[in-house]
Write an enzyme that holds these catalytic residues in place. Structure first.
Site, short mmCIF file in Angstrom:
data_model
loop_
_atom_site.label_atom_id
_atom_site.label_comp_id
_atom_site.label_asym_id
_atom_site.label_seq_id
_atom_site.Cartn_x
_atom_site.Cartn_y
_atom_site.Cartn_z
N SER A 66 0.72 -1.46 0.42
CA SER A 66 -0.07 -0.30 -0.03
C SER A 66 1.44 1.87 0.07
O SER A 66 1.65 1.53 -0.55
CB SER A 66 -0.88 0.32 0.88
OG SER A 66 -1.72 1.48 1.31
N ARG A 91 -11.81 6.25 9.86
CA ARG A 91 -11.42 4.96 9.91
C ARG A 91 -12.35 4.08 9.68
O ARG A 91 -12.37 3.25 8.42
CB ARG A 91 -11.07 4.78 11.41
CG ARG A 91 -10.45 3.41 12.01
CD ARG A 91 -9.50 2.96 11.19
NE ARG A 91 -8.74 2.08 11.12
CZ ARG A 91 -7.41 1.54 10.74
NH1 ARG A 91 -7.10 1.88 9.93
NH2 ARG A 91 -6.92 0.20 10.91
N ASP A 109 -8.80 -6.07 -5.13
CA ASP A 109 -8.43 -4.61 -4.69
C ASP A 109 -8.67 -3.35 -5.30
O ASP A 109 -8.67 -3.22 -6.30
CB ASP A 109 -7.09 -4.76 -4.74
CG ASP A 109 -6.69 -3.52 -4.04
OD1 ASP A 109 -7.72 -2.19 -2.97
OD2 ASP A 109 -5.40 -3.00 -3.47
N HIS A 121 -8.61 -4.61 -0.32
CA HIS A 121 -7.15 -4.38 -0.11
C HIS A 121 -5.59 -4.87 0.52
O HIS A 121 -5.39 -4.67 1.06
CB HIS A 121 -7.10 -2.72 -0.06
CG HIS A 121 -5.92 -1.91 0.26
ND1 HIS A 121 -4.56 -1.87 -1.31
CD2 HIS A 121 -5.42 -1.32 1.32
CE1 HIS A 121 -4.01 -0.90 -0.84
NE2 HIS A 121 -3.89 -1.29 0.79
N ASP A 122 -6.78 -5.04 1.93
CA ASP A 122 -5.88 -5.65 3.23
C ASP A 122 -5.34 -6.99 2.87
O ASP A 122 -4.66 -7.55 3.95
CB ASP A 122 -7.76 -6.02 4.12
CG ASP A 122 -7.38 -4.22 5.46
OD1 ASP A 122 -6.23 -3.57 4.87
OD2 ASP A 122 -8.43 -4.16 5.84
#
Lengths: 203, 381
Positions: free
Chosen positions: B157, B227, B322, B355-356
């Site tokens: 990232s 967040r 992602d 993405h994680d």
């Protein structure tokens, strides 16, 4: 690795055609055997394109520059004339649009090298003409319903497409399943050749 | 509580602090006279100092990449899955370094640090730092550790963006560059998400123009929303559906605004665990560093030109689901690399984690990561 140790004999013919120190793009490069052989024996540089996860890992392990990508998406990420040779071995028949991929090959490379299973081989003709069944053979082992080989062609078909697209065939080989050539194969390639190998370029 | 630590962990680790007295000229034109970097190291540096690996962290993580700070820690470092004995970044053969980036809130100099000139926290006066500035600070750290050339610089990232910048700015100082789930620059959509996060923080009445420390408060509501928004973009639609669907916590809807759907509960949990451990001013800075990242800009926007000077061998990884930094963005990097005839391999991992995924132990990801790390190990002399 020596030439004798190459598992796929069509690779030996391809390797023979490629000039030392040239730049090669290998489409559907598998586990990277050909590129690794070319890098060691001909100081060739370049990249492989492959889709299969396991093959990607193998290529990385063999120190091959490999890019995971689907050839049916084309080669848009490569610029014109980036390579001396673009190789497509035993993969043409699995493409959705072989004609478009050939044009992509000739856009990014100076010469194209293509190998494919010849559907004009007498065994295929026998299966269709006499048995009335879709051919199954050593080079085309799948049943019609689960085969990745969706665009089969004969030596004549391929040459006609090259003519249509304006490509000049520089070399042609027709070989049997152990990739040996003979007088018969030279005389009747479309009848006796199991694998066809071509080197071509734009006119 | 982890009373005994897993055998494949680096175990108990202790952060170290580097005091840098060299002037750091920032991209913004500002300067930092003195600063501190907090970092951790795992494994042993060999005699030739040739087995060192720098791990660059992403937006909300820090120097604590692996291991535990105490036996009471509930969770190990953020990349425990990949850093440790026998893992892809194998601490039996590599010396691994990870530092909290400048502007961070985990011990490196940042907005919550006391400004020596005023005796108060920097707050909004802390200069905006860029990925390039971080690389400069990493160079100070490399020099302090006596590492002339890293065997590899690796990051996911925003960490991957640092790796890309590294390869352009200091081509001689890294042999391999591993860039995971990154992009050569942000899209308008990416920047838009960051702006919503920033607005959430900056419009919180407790923000006090960034001086909230002096008011003994923090813009917790804004940070929570930032967040939550972030977490939505880290997961894929498919994974959210698989994980939460439309499941209800109580089994029935209750016609009120309490937590009803499981996905709401998840987001609130993520938000709660973020507040208190992360500084809002740092969040603002990190999102700006992301927005400004564009290493091709000084080269007329041409990434291939920017990478002309690069010398490293590259390994680029992306994840199909992602959508924050989609595979197409990684392919832009790959293109610029092969345009320059650089060594590059690219793996596109088919997963639905979004993405994680770069933090997760996904079999094919671990396979290719291991394979490439073997190549890096093979290049160590």
């Amino acid at each position: 690795m020596t030439q004798e140790q190459l598992m796929r004999p069509d690779y030996a013919i391809i390797a023979d055609w490629i000039q030392p120190k040239s730049r090669v793009l290998d489409l559907g490069c598998g586990d990277g055997t050909l590129l690794s052989h070319l890098a060691k024996n001909k100081k060739v540089s370049g990249y492989g394109i492959e889709l299969d996860d396991h093959n990607i890992t193998q290529c990385i392990r063999s120190n091959i520059n490999v890019i995971q990508s689907d050839l049916d998406r084309g080669l848009s990420e490569f610029d014109e004339d980036s390579f001396d040779y673009v190789v497509l071995s035993l993969t043409l028949q699995a493409m959705h649009r072989p004609d478009l991929l050939l044009q992509e090959m000739m856009r990014v490379g100076t010469e194209g090298i293509v190998t494919f299973p010849n559907f004009g081989h007498w065994r295929s003709r026998f299966y269709l003409g006499v048995l009335g069944r879709m051919p199954v053979s050593r080079t085309l082992p799948n049943e019609w319903y689960d085969t990745p080989n969706i665009h089969l062609c004969t030596i004549r078909d391929f040459e006609e497409l090259c003519y249509k697209l304006g490509y000049r065939i520089l070399e042609r080989r027709a070989v049997d399943h152990v990739h040996k050539s003979s007088l018969g194969l030279r005389l009747f390639p479309n009848l006796l050749g199991q694998i066809a190998l071509y080197r071509f370029r734009r006119i | 509580m982890a009373k005994t630590l897993p055998a494949d962990s680096v175990g108990l680790v202790k952060p170290k602090i580097l005091q840098v007295d060299q002037l750091l000229k920032l991209s913004s034109g500002g300067v930092l006279g003195k600063y501190e970097l907090i970092y951790e190291t795992y494994g042993q540096l060999n005699a030739r100092k040739s087995n060192a690996i720098l791990v660059c962290h992403a937006l909300s993580s820090n120097h604590h990449a692996a291991g535990y700070h105490s036996l009471e820690d509930k969770k190990p470092g953020w990349w425990e899955n990949f850093v440790g004995p026998g893992k892809p970044i194998d601490t039996n053969r590599f010396y691994v370094v990870c530092c909290n980036n400048l502007g961070g809130c985990s011990g490196s100099t940042g907005p919550s640090t006391l400004n020596p000139e005023t005796g108060k926290p920097y707050g909004p006066d802390f200069p905006i730092v860029t990925v390039r500035d971080w690389v400069e600070s990493h160079i100070h750290l490399s020099d302090a550790l006596g590492i002339d050339q890293w065997a590899a610089v690796i990051g996911g990232s925003l960490g991957g963006m640092q790796v890309l910048q590294w390869s352009i700015d200091y081509p001689e100082r890294l042999k391999h560059a591993v860039i995971i789930a990154a992009a050569p620059k942000l899209t308008a959509q990416n920047i838009a998400f960051n702006e919503v996060a920033r607005q959430a923080i900056r419009t919180d009445p407790d923000f006090h123009e960034g001086h909230y420390y002096e008011h003994n408060t923090e813009p917790a509501r804004g940070l929570r929303i930032a967040r939550m928004l972030g977490h939505i973009t880290y997961l894929s639609d498919d994974l959210m559906h698989e994980k939460f669907g439309r499941d209800l916590r109580e089994g029935e809807i209750s016609f009120d605004f309490n937590v009803e759907f499981q996905v709401e509960s998840y987001l609130r949990y993520q938000a709660d665990s973020f507040v208190g451990r992360f500084d809002a001013n740092t969040y603002l800075l990190m999102t700006k560093a992301l927005d400004y990242f564009d290493p091709a800009k000084p080269f007329g926007g041409d990434l291939s030109k920017a990478l002309q000077r690069a010398k490293a061998s590259f390994f680029v990884v992306s994840f199909t689901s992602d959508w924050r930094f989609a595979p197409a963005r990684s392919r832009e990097i790959v293109k610029a690399l092969h345009d320059n005839d650089l060594h590059v391999s690219y793996a596109e991992i088919s997963v639905n984690q979004g993405h994680d995924a770069f933090l997760m132990k996904i079999p094919q990801y671990v396979e290719v990561f291991n394979a490439y790390m073997d190549r890096i190990a093979g290049d160590i002399r």
